[in-house]
Design a protein around this motif. Structure first.
Motif, PDB file in Angstrom:
ATOM      1  N   ALA A  86       0.208   2.422   5.469  1.00  0.00           N
ATOM      2  CA  ALA A  86       1.001   2.459   4.220  1.00  0.00           C
ATOM      3  C   ALA A  86       2.311   1.635   4.460  1.00  0.00           C
ATOM      4  N   THR A  87       2.753   0.873   3.391  1.00  0.00           N
ATOM      5  CA  THR A  87       3.967   0.079   3.544  1.00  0.00           C
ATOM      6  C   THR A  87       5.020   1.093   2.911  1.00  0.00           C
ATOM      7  N   PHE A 131       0.778  -1.327   0.016  1.00  0.00           N
ATOM      8  CA  PHE A 131      -0.067   0.009  -0.049  1.00  0.00           C
ATOM      9  C   PHE A 131       1.028   1.150   0.014  1.00  0.00           C
ATOM     10  N   ILE A 132       1.074   1.763  -1.233  1.00  0.00           N
ATOM     11  CA  ILE A 132       2.038   2.914  -1.435  1.00  0.00           C
ATOM     12  C   ILE A 132       1.121   4.104  -1.293  1.00  0.00           C
ATOM     13  N   THR A 133       1.447   5.186  -0.611  1.00  0.00           N
ATOM     14  CA  THR A 133       0.775   6.510  -0.630  1.00  0.00           C
ATOM     15  C   THR A 133       1.923   7.552  -0.608  1.00  0.00           C
ATOM     16  N   VAL A 134       1.164   8.417  -1.778  1.00  0.00           N
ATOM     17  CA  VAL A 134       2.087   9.579  -2.318  1.00  0.00           C
ATOM     18  C   VAL A 134       1.641  10.925  -1.352  1.00  0.00           C
ATOM     19  N   ALA A 180       1.597   6.977 -12.691  1.00  0.00           N
ATOM     20  CA  ALA A 180       2.617   6.461 -13.104  1.00  0.00           C
ATOM     21  C   ALA A 180       3.122   5.180 -12.309  1.00  0.00           C
ATOM     22  N   ILE A 181       2.880   5.162 -11.007  1.00  0.00           N
ATOM     23  CA  ILE A 181       3.284   4.023 -10.474  1.00  0.00           C
ATOM     24  C   ILE A 181       2.136   2.942 -10.736  1.00  0.00           C
ATOM     25  N   SER A 241      -2.355  -5.255  -4.331  1.00  0.00           N
ATOM     26  CA  SER A 241      -1.600  -3.933  -4.031  1.00  0.00           C
ATOM     27  C   SER A 241      -2.218  -2.735  -4.419  1.00  0.00           C
ATOM     28  N   VAL A 242      -1.951  -1.620  -3.637  1.00  0.00           N
ATOM     29  CA  VAL A 242      -2.759  -0.388  -4.196  1.00  0.00           C
ATOM     30  C   VAL A 242      -1.734   0.747  -3.974  1.00  0.00           C
TER      31      VAL A 242
END
Length: 214
Positions: free
Chosen positions: A122-123, A6-9, A23-24, A82-83
């Motif tokens: 988030a990871t 879980f990627i957060t920007v 883009a990710i 995944s997110v």
């Protein structure tokens, strides 16, 4: 089996969070979660008069983000998918502490704590930052009508708030990597080589097996 990622920007308004999250999504095949912004009926009035409209604005964002994250958790993360998201719900506290009076803030934080007690964490957090001039130029470039009256001082304060918050977050959550990127030096929207650099930084921060587990 590796756990879903879980990627957060995160970062100030107009810094490029959504562009990087997209883009990710395209690169690694993660499900894309985008925050609701222009649908907030209070946001235009908030930028005109922050003091009067801050509580309504922040409560709308909190409730909508809570619903989004609940759905994401049930439909994707709990199903081993995944997110990548263009926000982290902790941003609510950053904005609220900047704009709400103490009595409103106390009430707001109690509601926030209740709603987020079992939210997915988030990871990886990607923190985008830049000078006020760069941020204001990018806000102007994307041309959202509701953002025409944003005060540069508000943006400067918000940048500082993010820096201080993430320092505390890193101390309290050392298990969550934070990748910091300089938006004055990088333009991953206009320059493909900068985007490739960002991908390399992400891949160095997370191992390849984790990234490919979509």
């Amino acid at each position: 089996m590796p756990l879903p990622q879980f990627i957060t920007v995160e970062g100030p308004i107009g810094i490029g969070k959504t562009s990087l999250a997209r883009a990710i999504n395209q690169r690694y095949g993660y499900h894309l979660l985008q925050e609701i912004v222009e649908e907030n009926p209070f946001l235009g009035r908030f930028y005109d008069n922050i003091e009067e409209w801050s509580f309504q604005t922040e409560m709308f964002f909190l409730c909508n983000r809570f619903k989004q994250l609940t759905d994401i958790s049930n439909l994707y993360l709990k199903q081993d998918q995944s997110v990548v998201s263009d926000y982290n719900i902790f941003k609510n506290t950053i904005f609220a502490q900047r704009t709400l009076h103490k009595t409103e803030l106390d009430k707001y934080l109690k509601i926030y704590d209740i709603l987020t007690s079992d939210m997915p964490q988030a990871t990886l957090i990607i923190h985008l930052n830049a000078s006020v001039e760069t941020i204001m130029n990018r806000i102007a470039k994307r041309g959202r009508k509701i953002e025409t009256n944003i005060d540069p001082t508000y943006i400067r304060d918000l940048r500082d708030d993010y820096e201080m918050f993430l320092e505390r977050y890193r101390y309290l959550h050392p298990e969550v990597p934070i990748l910091q990127l300089d938006g004055d030096e990088l333009d991953f929207v206009a320059r493909p080589e900068d985007l490739e650099y960002v991908f390399r930084m992400i891949e160095e921060t997370m191992n390849k097996e984790q990234l490919e587990h979509a």
